[in-house]
Design a protein around this motif. Structure first.
Motif, mmCIF file in Angstrom:
data_model
loop_
_atom_site.group_PDB
_atom_site.id
_atom_site.type_symbol
_atom_site.label_atom_id
_atom_site.label_comp_id
_atom_site.label_asym_id
_atom_site.label_seq_id
_atom_site.Cartn_x
_atom_site.Cartn_y
_atom_site.Cartn_z
ATOM 1 N N SER A 181 83.028 -27.987 23.542
ATOM 2 C CA SER A 181 83.224 -28.245 22.081
ATOM 3 C C SER A 181 84.201 -28.618 21.371
ATOM 4 O O SER A 181 84.489 -28.867 20.182
ATOM 5 C CB SER A 181 82.551 -26.980 21.015
ATOM 6 O OG SER A 181 83.549 -25.884 21.579
ATOM 7 N N TYR A 196 81.649 -32.877 21.494
ATOM 8 C CA TYR A 196 80.579 -32.275 22.173
ATOM 9 C C TYR A 196 80.435 -32.871 23.622
ATOM 10 O O TYR A 196 79.917 -34.079 23.503
ATOM 11 C CB TYR A 196 79.433 -31.701 21.545
ATOM 12 C CG TYR A 196 79.668 -30.984 20.417
ATOM 13 C CD1 TYR A 196 79.816 -29.449 20.407
ATOM 14 C CD2 TYR A 196 79.926 -31.414 19.165
ATOM 15 C CE1 TYR A 196 80.185 -28.943 19.270
ATOM 16 C CE2 TYR A 196 80.111 -30.740 18.040
ATOM 17 C CZ TYR A 196 80.321 -29.428 18.149
ATOM 18 O OH TYR A 196 80.579 -28.598 17.081
ATOM 19 N N TYR A 243 73.667 -26.661 19.223
ATOM 20 C CA TYR A 243 74.946 -27.347 19.970
ATOM 21 C C TYR A 243 74.573 -26.739 21.667
ATOM 22 O O TYR A 243 75.740 -26.853 22.345
ATOM 23 C CB TYR A 243 76.210 -27.196 19.543
ATOM 24 C CG TYR A 243 76.558 -27.787 18.172
ATOM 25 C CD1 TYR A 243 76.867 -29.073 18.096
ATOM 26 C CD2 TYR A 243 76.328 -27.101 16.884
ATOM 27 C CE1 TYR A 243 77.032 -29.821 16.707
ATOM 28 C CE2 TYR A 243 76.402 -27.734 15.647
ATOM 29 C CZ TYR A 243 76.823 -29.099 15.730
ATOM 30 O OH TYR A 243 76.738 -29.660 14.404
#
Length: 167
Positions: free
Chosen positions: A96, A76, A147
């Motif tokens: 990602s 990430y 995320y």
């Protein structure tokens, strides 16, 4: 930091920020709008900094990477983009998949990010951005628990918090 190896970057690459995976293999760097060509550039190395390639699709002439971080594994990667002109606004670029593809996440702000600081968890799942609003009497906190896919905003009564960490 026991042993150091000097890597010579190509003459066109100037880095003023760097984020490194926990094993040192993945390295993400940017020049924050400072380059020989006058444009912001982001570079990635997947071999301990021995060779670097320019990351495409992240920057444009209207924005530059102000802060960047990568997760412990390097999977990430996050870059806070700041506008150069009034035709664009602050955003976050997220990868990602080790920097191969990037998406843009807009942040709901009343103004462009001024002096943001970015902290992420080792996994990359949790992010906090602090943006100091000098003179307004408060800082803005943006946090994500997924995320960076979504952010929640919190105002703080404190002003000029400069650093934050997630452990």
């Amino acid at each position: 930091g026991e042993n150091w190896i000097q890597t010579i970057l190509p003459s066109a690459i100037i880095l003023n920020m760097l984020s490194i995976s926990s094993d040192g293999r993945i390295q993400l760097g940017a020049n924050g709008g400072i380059s020989n060509s006058g444009h912001n550039n982001i570079y990635i190395s997947s071999n301990y900094g021995n060779t670097w390639i320019s990351v495409t699709g992240v920057t444009d002439p209207n924005t530059f990477c102000l802060r960047l971080k990568i997760s412990s594994s390097g999977q990430y990667q996050f870059c806070i983009m700041r506008p150069v002109t009034s035709s664009s606004s602050s955003s976050i670029k997220i990868s990602s998949n080790f920097g191969v593809n990037w998406t843009t996440i807009s942040i709901s702000t009343t103004r462009d990010l001024f002096l943001p600081n970015l902290s992420i968890s080792a996994s990359g799942k949790y992010l906090i951005i602090i943006d100091s609003n000098v003179g307004a009497g408060y800082d803005l906190f943006y946090y994500s628990t997924n995320y960076g896919n979504n952010f929640t905003t919190i105002s703080s009564k404190y002003e000029w918090i400069q650093n934050i960490s997630i452990y």
